[in-house]
Design a protein around this motif. Structure first.
Motif, short mmCIF file in Angstrom:
data_model
loop_
_atom_site.label_atom_id
_atom_site.label_comp_id
_atom_site.label_asym_id
_atom_site.label_seq_id
_atom_site.Cartn_x
_atom_site.Cartn_y
_atom_site.Cartn_z
N PHE A 21 54.93 15.58 52.40
CA PHE A 21 54.45 14.89 53.61
C PHE A 21 53.18 14.10 53.29
N TRP A 22 52.19 14.78 52.71
CA TRP A 22 50.90 14.14 52.45
C TRP A 22 51.01 13.09 51.34
N ALA A 23 51.85 13.30 50.36
CA ALA A 23 52.07 12.27 49.34
C ALA A 23 52.66 11.02 49.99
N GLY A 24 53.54 11.19 50.98
CA GLY A 24 54.09 10.05 51.70
C GLY A 24 53.01 9.29 52.45
N LEU A 25 52.05 9.99 53.03
CA LEU A 25 50.98 9.33 53.77
C LEU A 25 49.96 8.67 52.86
N LEU A 26 49.56 9.37 51.80
CA LEU A 26 48.41 8.94 51.00
C LEU A 26 48.78 8.29 49.68
N GLY A 28 50.73 8.79 45.70
CA GLY A 28 50.67 9.79 44.64
C GLY A 28 51.96 10.56 44.54
N ASP A 29 52.10 11.27 43.44
CA ASP A 29 53.31 12.05 43.18
C ASP A 29 53.08 13.52 43.50
N PRO A 30 53.96 14.12 44.31
CA PRO A 30 53.81 15.55 44.59
C PRO A 30 54.06 16.39 43.34
N VAL A 31 53.25 17.42 43.16
CA VAL A 31 53.38 18.33 42.03
C VAL A 31 53.50 19.75 42.57
N ASP A 32 54.55 20.46 42.18
CA ASP A 32 54.73 21.86 42.54
C ASP A 32 54.34 22.69 41.31
N ARG A 33 53.14 23.23 41.31
CA ARG A 33 52.67 24.03 40.18
C ARG A 33 53.36 25.39 40.17
N SER A 34 53.65 25.92 41.34
CA SER A 34 54.38 27.18 41.50
C SER A 34 54.91 27.19 42.93
#
Length: 114
Positions: A21-26, A28-34
């Motif tokens: 959601f926030w990557a869509g607004l701002l 950048g690429d979302p990263v799932d570290r865990s």
């Protein structure tokens, strides 16, 4: 000693959903570290991170982000497609306009202009 903001962290139930959601607004690429920690590094902004916690959000945020946009009403409408929810109505005064919005887990933020 002076400190520097390294990241802003949101407690949440589902980091993978909020980071997208926030990557869509701002940007950048979302990263799932865990499964319990995700983040995005928006262009020209500090990292936004999302940390899984067991408790749900119970009251209004004590701190929120104001996101500058050319048209707060249009930005809020676009954010609906990503799971946002507007709060109240667009407010306009001599300083500009703002629209309070909630992300998919209920965290308030504002789209502002002016």
């Amino acid at each position: 000693m002076r400190a520097r903001v390294q990241e802003i962290v949101f407690d949440c139930a589902d980091p993978a959903v909020l980071v997208r959601f926030w990557a869509g607004l701002l940007g950048g690429d979302p990263v799932d570290r865990s499964p319990d920690w995700s983040y995005v590094d928006p262009p020209e902004f500090v990292r936004i991170a999302f940390q899984r916690v067991p408790e749900g959000k119970a009251v209004k945020n004590r701190v929120h982000l104001d996101l500058e946009v050319p048209d707060p009403a249009r930005a809020a409408e676009e954010a609906l497609s990503w799971g946002a929810e507007p709060v109240g109505r667009l407010v306009t005064d001599e300083q500009g306009s703002f629209q309070v919005v909630r992300d998919p887990e209920g965290n308030e933020f504002c789209f502002v202009s002016g």
